[in-house]
Structure formats: C-alpha cells, structure tokens
Design an enzyme around this catalytic site. Structure first.
Site, PDB file in Angstrom:
ATOM      1  N   HIS A  64      -7.962  -5.427  -0.202  1.00 15.97           N
ATOM      2  CA  HIS A  64      -6.819  -4.584  -0.037  1.00 15.97           C
ATOM      3  C   HIS A  64      -5.993  -5.045   1.042  1.00 15.97           C
ATOM      4  O   HIS A  64      -4.721  -5.079   1.061  1.00 15.97           O
ATOM      5  CB  HIS A  64      -6.928  -2.960   0.237  1.00 15.97           C
ATOM      6  CG  HIS A  64      -5.954  -2.264   0.108  1.00 15.97           C
ATOM      7  ND1 HIS A  64      -4.944  -2.187  -0.939  1.00 15.97           N
ATOM      8  CD2 HIS A  64      -5.305  -1.342   1.107  1.00 15.97           C
ATOM      9  CE1 HIS A  64      -3.816  -1.274  -0.512  1.00 15.97           C
ATOM     10  NE2 HIS A  64      -4.218  -0.997   0.706  1.00 15.97           N
TER      11      HIS A  64
ATOM     12  N   ASP B  41      -9.026  -6.686  -4.433  1.00 18.40           N
ATOM     13  CA  ASP B  41      -8.708  -5.455  -3.856  1.00 18.40           C
ATOM     14  C   ASP B  41      -9.057  -4.320  -4.799  1.00 18.40           C
ATOM     15  O   ASP B  41      -8.568  -4.137  -5.994  1.00 18.40           O
ATOM     16  CB  ASP B  41      -7.194  -5.388  -3.937  1.00 18.40           C
ATOM     17  CG  ASP B  41      -6.618  -4.074  -3.489  1.00 18.40           C
ATOM     18  OD1 ASP B  41      -7.553  -3.169  -3.235  1.00 18.40           O
ATOM     19  OD2 ASP B  41      -5.441  -3.853  -3.165  1.00 18.40           O
TER      20      ASP B  41
ATOM     21  N   SER C 201       0.718  -1.099   0.172  1.00 23.55           N
ATOM     22  CA  SER C 201       0.052   0.084  -0.092  1.00 23.55           C
ATOM     23  C   SER C 201       0.822   1.293   0.065  1.00 23.55           C
ATOM     24  O   SER C 201       1.809   1.332  -0.781  1.00 23.55           O
ATOM     25  CB  SER C 201      -0.829  -0.002   1.242  1.00 23.55           C
ATOM     26  OG  SER C 201      -1.993   0.949   1.085  1.00 23.55           O
TER      27      SER C 201
END
Length: 383
Positions: A357, A324, A161
C-alpha cells in the site's frame, strides 16, 4: 541526486505552512451530520506560481496520517514533505508548470481544526464532543480553502488512500471544480477486514487507561501505548509480505537471536520505532475520527451518485499496486467499473511494486511516468 545544504537541488527548497480561516460564525460550516462548526482553520502549503488565468492549480488530498507539508523542506529540518518525490521542479507534479495546494484535513492535528482544537462554547478541547465527520465535510473545507485562494477550478485534484477517497467524493459532489481526478491505492467501500483493522486500532487507543473517556488533554494524560499499538498494527497492513521479507526477513536486531519476550527480531524493532515516532506527531482523537470516516464511506450506494458527474464529466486516472493487500486492485477496479459504466473518461493502471500500500508514496518508475503523462495532457489542454 546532488545536495545543497541538505536540500535536494531539484527540491522546492524551504517552504512554509500557512493558516487560513475558511469558516467563521458569520459563515459556519454545516456538516453532513447536521452539526455546525462556527470556526474552521486550515493549515496549507502552496508550491509553484498561479498563472494569470488561474487555471494551472492542482489540489493535493493527503492520506490518514499526512498533513499540509507535502513537499519541500521546513526551515531547520532535513526531512522533506511526505510527497517530495512526486511534487517539485521537473517531478511528475511539476511546479514549473503547476501551482500546487496541499492542506491538512478537517479533523486532523497538524494545524487544521479538529477534536483537539478549542471548543469556543467551553474554552476547552472538543475531545469527543467534536462532531462525527463525513468525507463530504473534508471536501467542504477543501472548497473553502479554494475560495480563500480565489481558485474556481483545479486542473486536477490528486490523492492516495484516504486522499483518493476525498478526490472521488469531490468529483462526485462538485465535478465542475476540477478537470481531472487522480486516485491512487484507494477504495470506494471498505471491506469487513479493513473495517476490522481500524476497529482494533481504535480500541487500542480507547482501552488505554490514559484515554480517560477522551478527556486526556484536560487531565494531563495520553493514551500513548494504545496509539503506538494502533500505528504498529496499521503499518503492518501498509507493506506487503515481500517488502517485509526483503527489508527484515528473520534477522536479529542485535547480532543473533536470543529467545525472550522483548524486541529480538529486526522487524519488531522497526514496528516499535514506527509506533514511538508516531506519538510526537499525531493525536489519538484524530486517529479515531479519521479512521471512522473511512469505515462509513460508500458513495456508490446512492443511486444518484454519478448524476452530477455524468452531466459535467471529469477525466479520471485510477492507479492500483499489485502487492497492495490493504486496498487491493479489486478496490480500484470497483471504482473504475462505476465510472466506466457511466460512460466517464477513465484510465486505469495496475502498477507492479513490491512495497504494498505504501507504494503510492514512493518513487516507483512506472507509477511516476503514468502520473506525469496524464498531467502533461492536462497541461497541453490549458496551454
């Protein structure tokens, strides 16, 4: 897995967070904006042993709400570090082989200098006087810690991320600092939808009456409602619809549904818990600053972004997860297209996971196997 005193047998056991001053008035941090920070302290942890050649180090870059405590346990706490399933003896990032460094990001609120730190010029918290940050500033501080530890090159730099964005920026700016770069569930340029999610979170914080124009630390207030709402909304984007359905469905929180405006569904209780729990460990100002860095990140907009990498190639592993939707596979493919277009050695894999995610934080078998294999090759090269 067997337990021993509440700690997993394959865990690192008890670890400690340390602090280092990596910039000072004699050597200040000069930021991308042109601003200067005369004092920068960094919270960090290390796991494993640095070898005599000092070439077995791996640096971990954390995501938005992470910190330096990536693995192992703190004294008196049962909860392990946020990536304990990835880092440790015999795990994909194997501390029997690697010396692992994990630090808290610049602008964070878990031991590293940030907007709630004391401004030496005023003796009060910086608040909104703290300079706006850039991804390159994070990298400058990571490199400062590396110098402090006496590490000239990392075998790999790893992150998911926002952490993956840091890895990408570091590789683009200073490729000689690493042999390999591992980027999970990340993006090189946020979509309008992603920017919108972060904007609403920031507005929830800033419109809370407790925000007090950012001066809440000196006025004895806190935008707790705004921060909890920001966390609740963000958390919705971290899980897939499949994950929400599997975990909660339309289940009632207490026996059966009883229509009202309170917390009636189990998913509502879950989000409320996430928002409340966030209040004790995260700073509203850090949330504003760190999310804004992500909004402006667009390294490939610079036509010369890849020049340094082409001259000094780094091996890349880019991983995405099929459910995601916050940083979808297309975000990863965009990174891969730029890297492969420049002739850089790049491995890419989309992993199936129902958890959206958040998958990069979880023990997903194919994901862990991919990371292990990539780092095994790195280990063979330095052996």
């Amino acid at each position: 897995m067997r337990k021993n005193g509440g700690v997993s047998v394959s865990s690192l056991g008890i670890v400690e967070t340390q602090t280092a001053t990596v910039f000072d008035p004699a050597h200040p941090l000069r930021m991308r904006s042109g601003a200067t920070l005369e004092n920068v302290e960094v919270a960090y942890e290390t796991y494993g042993t640095l070898n005599e050649a000092r070439n077995n180090a791996i640096y971990i870059c954390h995501a938005l709400t992470g910190d330096a405590h990536a693995a192992g346990h703190h004294e008196g706490e049962d909860r392990p570090g946020w990536w304990d399933n990835m880092i440790g003896p015999g795990k994909p990032i194997d501390t029997n082989r690697w010396f692992v460094v994990a630090s808290n990001i610049l602008g964070g609120c878990r031991g590293t200098t940030g907007p709630s730190s004391t401004n030496p010029a005023t003796g009060e918290p910086y608040a909104l006087d703290f300079p706006l940050l850039d991804m390159a500033d994070f990298v400058s501080v990571h490199r400062g810690l590396a110098r402090h530890l006496g590490i000239e090159q990392f075998a790999a730099v790893v992150g998911g991320s926002l952490g993956g964005m840091q890895v990408l920026q570091w590789a683009l700016s200073h490729p000689a600092d690493m042999g390999r770069a591992l980027i999970f569930a990340a993006s090189s340029r946020l979509t309008a939808q992603n920017i919108a999610f972060s904007a609403v979170g920031r507005q929830a914080i800033m419109r809370d009456s407790g925000f007090n124009d950012g001066q809440f630390l000196t006025r004895g207030t806190k935008p707790s409602k705004g921060l909890s709402v920001a966390r609740m909304m963000a958390h919705i984007t971290y899980l897939s619809e499949e994950a929400f359905q599997e975990k909660f469905g339309r289940s009632a929180q207490q026996g059966e549904l009883s229509p009202n405006f309170g917390i009636d569904f189990a998913v509502e209780s879950y989000l409320e818990h996430q928002g409340e729990r966030f209040l004790s460990r995260f700073d509203p100002l850090s949330y504003l600053y760190l999310t804004r860095v992500m909004d402006y990140f667009d390294p490939f907009a610079d036509e010369k972004a890849l020049d340094a990498l082409i001259a000094d190639p780094v091996r890349f592993l880019v991983v995405s997860f099929d459910t995601d939707w916050r940083f979808s596979t297309e975000h990863s493919r965009r990174i891969v297209r730029h890297l492969e277009g420049a002739g850089l050695p790049t491995s890419f894999r989309e992993i199936h996971s129902p958890w959206g995610h958040d998958s990069f934080l979880l023990e997903v078998e194919q994901y862990h196997e991919t990371v292990r294999a990539f780092l095994d090759r790195a280990g063979e090269e330095i052996a």
